[in-house]
Design a protein around this motif. Structure first.
Motif, PDB file in Angstrom:
ATOM      1  N   ALA A  53      59.300  53.124 -33.813  1.00 38.99           N
ATOM      2  CA  ALA A  53      61.343  52.734 -34.400  1.00 38.99           C
ATOM      3  C   ALA A  53      60.694  52.104 -33.065  1.00 38.99           C
ATOM      4  CB  ALA A  53      61.610  53.794 -34.161  1.00 38.99           C
ATOM      5  N   GLN A  54      60.209  51.902 -32.198  1.00 42.44           N
ATOM      6  CA  GLN A  54      60.272  51.089 -31.043  1.00 42.44           C
ATOM      7  C   GLN A  54      60.099  49.727 -31.192  1.00 42.44           C
ATOM      8  OE1 GLN A  54      61.626  51.727 -27.917  1.00 42.44           O
ATOM      9  NE2 GLN A  54      60.290  53.546 -27.677  1.00 42.44           N
ATOM     10  N   LEU A  55      60.698  48.583 -30.866  1.00 45.98           N
ATOM     11  CA  LEU A  55      60.573  46.815 -30.126  1.00 45.98           C
ATOM     12  C   LEU A  55      59.834  46.749 -29.402  1.00 45.98           C
ATOM     13  CD1 LEU A  55      64.229  46.003 -31.209  1.00 45.98           C
ATOM     14  CD2 LEU A  55      62.002  45.812 -32.409  1.00 45.98           C
ATOM     15  N   VAL A  56      58.904  46.308 -29.800  1.00 45.75           N
ATOM     16  CA  VAL A  56      58.435  45.314 -29.019  1.00 45.75           C
ATOM     17  C   VAL A  56      57.997  43.729 -28.732  1.00 45.75           C
ATOM     18  CG1 VAL A  56      55.545  45.470 -27.596  1.00 45.75           C
ATOM     19  CG2 VAL A  56      56.623  47.892 -29.002  1.00 45.75           C
ATOM     20  N   GLN A  57      58.581  43.527 -27.195  1.00 42.43           N
ATOM     21  CA  GLN A  57      58.498  41.889 -26.549  1.00 42.43           C
ATOM     22  C   GLN A  57      56.814  41.684 -26.554  1.00 42.43           C
ATOM     23  OE1 GLN A  57      61.753  39.861 -26.553  1.00 42.43           O
ATOM     24  NE2 GLN A  57      59.722  38.333 -26.540  1.00 42.43           N
ATOM     25  N   VAL A  58      55.984  40.514 -27.097  1.00 43.04           N
ATOM     26  CA  VAL A  58      55.131  40.272 -26.705  1.00 43.04           C
ATOM     27  C   VAL A  58      55.028  38.683 -25.673  1.00 43.04           C
ATOM     28  CG1 VAL A  58      53.458  39.238 -27.961  1.00 43.04           C
ATOM     29  CG2 VAL A  58      54.387  40.944 -29.242  1.00 43.04           C
ATOM     30  N   ILE A  59      54.611  39.306 -24.692  1.00 44.77           N
ATOM     31  CA  ILE A  59      54.379  38.185 -23.475  1.00 44.77           C
ATOM     32  C   ILE A  59      53.103  37.518 -22.769  1.00 44.77           C
ATOM     33  CG2 ILE A  59      56.991  38.430 -23.047  1.00 44.77           C
ATOM     34  CD1 ILE A  59      56.230  39.594 -20.326  1.00 44.77           C
ATOM     35  N   SER A  60      53.479  36.545 -22.759  1.00 43.48           N
ATOM     36  CA  SER A  60      51.475  35.713 -22.314  1.00 43.48           C
ATOM     37  C   SER A  60      51.739  36.128 -20.357  1.00 43.48           C
ATOM     38  CB  SER A  60      51.827  34.298 -22.449  1.00 43.48           C
ATOM     39  OG  SER A  60      52.487  33.458 -21.474  1.00 43.48           O
ATOM     40  N   GLY A  61      50.580  36.206 -20.313  1.00 40.64           N
ATOM     41  CA  GLY A  61      50.564  36.712 -19.143  1.00 40.64           C
ATOM     42  C   GLY A  61      50.919  35.332 -17.991  1.00 40.64           C
ATOM     43  N   ALA A  62      51.238  34.310 -18.700  1.00 35.61           N
ATOM     44  CA  ALA A  62      51.318  32.673 -17.907  1.00 35.61           C
ATOM     45  C   ALA A  62      52.804  33.124 -17.530  1.00 35.61           C
ATOM     46  CB  ALA A  62      51.212  31.874 -18.278  1.00 35.61           C
ATOM     47  N   SER A  63      53.512  33.891 -18.465  1.00 34.87           N
ATOM     48  CA  SER A  63      55.170  33.670 -18.374  1.00 34.87           C
ATOM     49  C   SER A  63      55.564  33.895 -17.080  1.00 34.87           C
ATOM     50  CB  SER A  63      55.322  34.760 -19.739  1.00 34.87           C
ATOM     51  OG  SER A  63      55.508  36.160 -18.809  1.00 34.87           O
ATOM     52  N   PRO A  64      57.458  34.149 -16.583  1.00 33.97           N
ATOM     53  CA  PRO A  64      57.149  34.735 -15.615  1.00 33.97           C
ATOM     54  C   PRO A  64      57.569  35.879 -15.413  1.00 33.97           C
ATOM     55  CG  PRO A  64      58.440  32.184 -16.091  1.00 33.97           C
ATOM     56  CD  PRO A  64      58.142  33.105 -17.342  1.00 33.97           C
ATOM     57  N   LEU A  65      57.714  36.930 -16.472  1.00 33.17           N
ATOM     58  CA  LEU A  65      57.588  38.237 -15.839  1.00 33.17           C
ATOM     59  C   LEU A  65      56.199  38.634 -16.348  1.00 33.17           C
ATOM     60  CD1 LEU A  65      59.458  40.901 -15.349  1.00 33.17           C
ATOM     61  CD2 LEU A  65      59.540  40.554 -18.182  1.00 33.17           C
ATOM     62  N   GLY A  66      55.499  37.955 -17.046  1.00 32.36           N
ATOM     63  CA  GLY A  66      54.540  38.490 -17.409  1.00 32.36           C
ATOM     64  C   GLY A  66      52.578  38.448 -15.686  1.00 32.36           C
ATOM     65  N   SER A  67      53.450  36.917 -15.485  1.00 29.59           N
ATOM     66  CA  SER A  67      52.788  37.244 -13.702  1.00 29.59           C
ATOM     67  C   SER A  67      53.161  38.076 -13.279  1.00 29.59           C
ATOM     68  CB  SER A  67      52.264  35.485 -13.745  1.00 29.59           C
ATOM     69  OG  SER A  67      54.017  35.220 -13.260  1.00 29.59           O
ATOM     70  N   ALA A  68      54.553  38.435 -12.910  1.00 27.66           N
ATOM     71  CA  ALA A  68      54.914  39.252 -11.327  1.00 27.66           C
ATOM     72  C   ALA A  68      54.717  40.629 -11.803  1.00 27.66           C
ATOM     73  CB  ALA A  68      56.152  39.538 -12.020  1.00 27.66           C
ATOM     74  N   MET A  69      54.012  40.860 -13.187  1.00 26.41           N
ATOM     75  CA  MET A  69      53.776  42.420 -13.478  1.00 26.41           C
ATOM     76  C   MET A  69      51.793  42.606 -13.200  1.00 26.41           C
ATOM     77  SD  MET A  69      55.223  43.855 -17.026  1.00 26.41           S
ATOM     78  CE  MET A  69      54.191  42.419 -18.596  1.00 26.41           C
ATOM     79  N   LEU A  70      51.109  41.116 -13.690  1.00 27.28           N
ATOM     80  CA  LEU A  70      50.021  41.745 -12.749  1.00 27.28           C
ATOM     81  C   LEU A  70      49.927  42.378 -11.500  1.00 27.28           C
ATOM     82  CD1 LEU A  70      48.405  37.822 -14.249  1.00 27.28           C
ATOM     83  CD2 LEU A  70      48.170  40.816 -15.207  1.00 27.28           C
ATOM     84  N   GLY A  71      48.584  43.650 -12.209  1.00 28.11           N
ATOM     85  CA  GLY A  71      48.203  44.202 -10.826  1.00 28.11           C
ATOM     86  C   GLY A  71      49.442  45.254 -10.435  1.00 28.11           C
ATOM     87  N   LYS A  72      50.679  45.068 -10.919  1.00 25.38           N
ATOM     88  CA  LYS A  72      51.641  45.813 -10.694  1.00 25.38           C
ATOM     89  C   LYS A  72      50.972  47.791 -11.462  1.00 25.38           C
ATOM     90  CE  LYS A  72      54.702  43.787  -8.728  1.00 25.38           C
ATOM     91  NZ  LYS A  72      54.828  43.788  -7.154  1.00 25.38           N
ATOM     92  N   CYS A  73      51.812  49.309 -10.589  1.00 23.39           N
ATOM     93  CA  CYS A  73      50.957  50.004 -11.109  1.00 23.39           C
ATOM     94  C   CYS A  73      52.176  50.860 -11.626  1.00 23.39           C
ATOM     95  CB  CYS A  73      50.629  50.610 -10.405  1.00 23.39           C
ATOM     96  SG  CYS A  73      49.015  50.274  -9.775  1.00 23.39           S
ATOM     97  N   GLU A  74      52.064  51.937 -12.457  1.00 23.91           N
ATOM     98  CA  GLU A  74      53.351  52.371 -12.387  1.00 23.91           C
ATOM     99  C   GLU A  74      54.454  52.770 -11.245  1.00 23.91           C
ATOM    100  OE1 GLU A  74      52.064  56.069 -15.066  1.00 23.91           O
ATOM    101  OE2 GLU A  74      51.753  54.779 -16.621  1.00 23.91           O
ATOM    102  N   ASP A  83      55.539  51.231  -9.629  1.00 30.11           N
ATOM    103  CA  ASP A  83      56.200  49.600  -8.682  1.00 30.11           C
ATOM    104  C   ASP A  83      57.309  48.970  -8.517  1.00 30.11           C
ATOM    105  OD1 ASP A  83      53.356  49.848  -7.616  1.00 30.11           O
ATOM    106  OD2 ASP A  83      52.320  48.396  -8.075  1.00 30.11           O
ATOM    107  N   GLU A  84      57.666  48.247  -8.118  1.00 23.00           N
ATOM    108  CA  GLU A  84      59.393  47.166  -8.648  1.00 23.00           C
ATOM    109  C   GLU A  84      58.332  45.920  -8.708  1.00 23.00           C
ATOM    110  OE1 GLU A  84      62.548  45.439  -5.816  1.00 23.00           O
ATOM    111  OE2 GLU A  84      62.544  47.464  -6.263  1.00 23.00           O
ATOM    112  N   VAL A  85      59.287  45.342 -10.234  1.00 20.91           N
ATOM    113  CA  VAL A  85      58.671  44.167 -10.376  1.00 20.91           C
ATOM    114  C   VAL A  85      60.111  43.334  -9.964  1.00 20.91           C
ATOM    115  CG1 VAL A  85      57.541  42.357 -12.371  1.00 20.91           C
ATOM    116  CG2 VAL A  85      57.422  44.978 -11.931  1.00 20.91           C
TER     117      VAL A  85
END
Length: 160
Positions: free
Chosen positions: A118-139, A141-143
């Motif tokens: 029942a969950q919507l999941v957005q697919v993003i690439s690691g090259a997107s602004p949000l994707g690159s901001a998340m790389l390396g972060k952990c539970e 953490d702030e993005v």
């Protein structure tokens, strides 16, 4: 959520997109080369416009083929907290208004929404602004990212 099932959905969606783009390219090519669309004067540009459209559609088809190849080679791994968020991670972000969003970080061809249960999941690439901001972060953490001079902040709620 099953990452392999999500990957399969991405591949199916890309295959559908490829069929549509290839059909549009064929139609534009037929229009560009049809005898009724031969220019009769310098203002008669229908054939030329259709040729430009066919070229654009062919480029889009090639980009989709490359995305399909990347997704076929992609092997999502389990989340490793010592490395933080990497490609293949399923991430749940929460914003200041407690609005959650579920993201699947993939190699290419992002910006599509999938359904897992029942969950919507957005697919993003690691090259997107949000994707690159998340790389390396952990539970926990702030993005943070800036879009159109507006700073957006999220907390990483969960990573799978």
């Amino acid at each position: 959520m099953d990452k392999l099932l999500l990957q399969q959905q991405v591949l199916e969606r890309l295959a559908d997109d490829l069929l549509q783009v290839e059909q549009a390219a064929r139609t534009a090519h037929e229009t560009a080369t049809h005898e009724e669309n031969i220019a009769e004067n310098k203002y008669d540009t229908l054939g030329l416009e259709a040729a430009y459209l066919a070229t654009g559609q062919a480029r889009r088809a090639e980009a989709i083929r490359q995305a399909i190849a990347h997704w076929r080679q992609f092997r999502p791994r389990p989340y490793d907290a010592s490395q933080g968020i990497q490609l293949g991670a399923l991430v749940c972000l929460v914003d200041a208004d407690d609005k959650q969003q579920h993201l699947f970080l993939g190699p290419d061809g992002g910006s599509m929404q999938l359904v897992s249960g029942a969950q919507l999941v957005q697919v993003i690439s690691g090259a997107s602004p949000l994707g690159s901001a998340m790389l390396g972060k952990c539970e926990g953490d702030e993005v943070s990212l800036e879009v159109a001079q507006i700073r957006q902040q999220f907390e990483v709620l969960r990573v799978d």
